[in-house]
Enzyme design. Structure first.
Site, mmCIF file in Angstrom:
data_model
loop_
_atom_site.group_PDB
_atom_site.id
_atom_site.type_symbol
_atom_site.label_atom_id
_atom_site.label_comp_id
_atom_site.label_asym_id
_atom_site.label_seq_id
_atom_site.Cartn_x
_atom_site.Cartn_y
_atom_site.Cartn_z
ATOM 1 N NE ARG A 98 -2.037 -7.101 -12.022
ATOM 2 C CZ ARG A 98 -1.728 -7.800 -10.947
ATOM 3 N NH1 ARG A 98 -2.275 -8.994 -10.744
ATOM 4 N NH2 ARG A 98 -0.880 -7.328 -10.048
ATOM 5 C CG HIS A 125 4.171 -5.714 -10.328
ATOM 6 N ND1 HIS A 125 3.200 -4.752 -10.124
ATOM 7 C CD2 HIS A 125 3.765 -6.813 -9.625
ATOM 8 C CE1 HIS A 125 2.249 -5.259 -9.330
ATOM 9 N NE2 HIS A 125 2.568 -6.501 -9.022
ATOM 10 C CD GLN A 128 4.949 -6.796 -5.172
ATOM 11 O OE1 GLN A 128 3.799 -7.100 -5.418
ATOM 12 N NE2 GLN A 128 5.438 -6.873 -3.947
ATOM 13 C CG ASP A 220 7.243 -13.371 -9.248
ATOM 14 O OD1 ASP A 220 6.262 -13.862 -8.642
ATOM 15 O OD2 ASP A 220 7.106 -12.647 -10.265
ATOM 16 C CB CYS A 260 5.739 -9.939 -5.729
ATOM 17 S SG CYS A 260 5.660 -11.235 -6.983
ATOM 18 N NE ARG A 288 1.582 -3.892 -4.515
ATOM 19 C CZ ARG A 288 1.014 -4.669 -5.441
ATOM 20 N NH1 ARG A 288 1.128 -5.978 -5.366
ATOM 21 N NH2 ARG A 288 0.363 -4.147 -6.479
HETATM 22 N N1 CP Z 1 1.778 -9.185 -6.024
HETATM 23 C C1 CP Z 1 0.668 -8.933 -6.731
HETATM 24 O O1 CP Z 1 0.605 -8.051 -7.588
HETATM 25 O O2 CP Z 1 -0.392 -9.735 -6.384
HETATM 26 P P1 CP Z 1 -1.798 -9.823 -7.118
HETATM 27 O O3 CP Z 1 -1.573 -10.491 -8.448
HETATM 28 O O4 CP Z 1 -2.640 -10.661 -6.197
HETATM 29 O O5 CP Z 1 -2.347 -8.452 -7.305
HETATM 30 N N1 NVA Z 2 5.402 -12.321 -12.267
HETATM 31 C C1 NVA Z 2 4.057 -12.542 -11.812
HETATM 32 C C2 NVA Z 2 3.702 -11.560 -10.737
HETATM 33 C C3 NVA Z 2 2.339 -11.716 -10.164
HETATM 34 C C4 NVA Z 2 2.015 -10.662 -9.147
HETATM 35 C C5 NVA Z 2 3.100 -12.450 -12.986
HETATM 36 O O1 NVA Z 2 3.293 -11.591 -13.860
HETATM 37 O O2 NVA Z 2 2.178 -13.266 -13.053
#
Ligand code: CP
Ligand code: NVA
Length: 302
Positions: A98, A125, A128, A220, A260, A288
């Site tokens: 990440r 992502h 997701q 989102d 998400c 997930r």
């Molecule tokens: N949707 C998602 O990726 O959640 P987290 O940031 O909690 O991993």
């Molecule tokens: N768009 C959001 C998704 C979090 C799961 C972010 O990048 O923070």
């Protein structure tokens, strides 16, 4: 050859991955095929769902996951991404990452001899969206021909949705204000993919036009991780895009609501919609686990 999943486009066999995920969810197969296998998980940003679902997935399939944050690894003290990739590849069977920057994701994958899975960066992502497609199919019985409306900030999640929806033959419409539209290159790529699968991709400014007749309404956060210094201007621009009862009523009467998560109730979604009977957000979160098990099996065991 190792198989990286940096974009949802790296899953051209997404439908088979979803079939495998459904078998795992139903208990038809256990997935206990990763005995002795290890997954390194590098998190530059916070996570609840991604961290827990990947770790539980590895445990349930007989393997092991190792949580790594830059703060307590040498990454935070200046060891390069390329050196980190080369070292981790000597120990583990796959790396989940990440990242803030997609360029760092590409760099890690370039230097890693084991598969790299994108667990969110500034561009996409994909994990997701695999879970999202599984959830939509679970609730609607199909994907092809459905209308998916994404409203709000044209961010990483919207990018993977545009691409993933187009891959699955869905008509995808993003309703976003000027300045917060999805990346033009991603929209063009999604339109090209849609053409191949007989569907359409569109970006409009009016949230009601986006949602009109939709089978799926998705939103989102307005403030993604990394965008925190723009809270006030984002809220101002995105307020008309809140998914509330009024906006949901423009969709089909049997439309489902997706997010998400984490949700910011009162901003991008009202409590009424989050907790309403059309909301499938917690099925989506659960999926997930199942979708990522299928992805892990695919990249680690083939
Ligand atoms: N949707 C998602 O990726 O959640 P987290 O940031 O909690 O991993
Ligand atoms: N768009 C959001 C998704 C979090 C799961 C972010 O990048 O923070």
């Amino acid at each position: 050859m190792k198989r990286d999943i940096l974009s949802i486009l790296d899953l051209p066999d997404l439908m088979e991955v979803l079939d495998r995920a459904v078998e795992l969810k139903s208990g038809q197969t256990t997935g206990r095929e990763l005995g002795g296998k290890s997954l390194a998980m590098i998190f530059e940003k916070s996570s609840t769902r991604t961290r827990v679902s990947f770790e539980v997935a590895m445990t349930q399939m007989g393997g092991h996951a190792i949580f790594l944050s830059p703060d307590d690894t040498q990454l935070g003290r200046g060891e390069t991404i390329s050196d980190t990739a080369m070292v981790l590849g000597r120990f583990v069977d796959a790396i989940m990452y990440r990242a803030y920057r997609h360029t760092d994701m590409v760099e890690l994958a370039k230097h890693s001899r084991v598969p790299v899975i994108n667990a969110l960066d500034d561009l996409e992502h994909p994990c997701q969206i695999a879970a999202d497609m599984m959830t939509i199919r679970e609730h609607k019985g199909r994907l092809k021909g459905l209308k998916l409306a994404y409203v709000g900030d044209g961010n990483n999640v919207s990018h993977s949705l545009l691409l993933g929806g187009a891959m699955m033959g869905m008509d995808v419409v993003a309703g976003c204000p000027d300045g917060y539209r999805p990346d033009a290159g991603i929209v063009a790529k999604a339109a090209e993919v849609a053409q191949g699968s007989g569907s359409t991709v569109d970006v409009v400014s009016d949230p009601f036009e986006a949602v009109k007749g939709a089978d799926v309404v998705y939103t989102d956060t307005w403030v993604s991780m990394g965008d925190e210094e723009q809270v006030a201007q984002r809220k101002r621009a995105l307020l008309p895009y809140q998914v509330n009862g009024e906006l949901m009523s423009a969709a089909k009467s049997d439309a489902i609501f997706m997010h998400c998560l984490p949700a910011h109730r009162g901003n991008e979604v009202s409590d009424e919609v989050m907790d309403g009977k059309q909301s499938v957000v917690f099925d989506q979160a659960e999926n997930r686990l199942h979708a990522q098990k299928a992805i892990l099996l695919t990249v680690i065991n083939g």
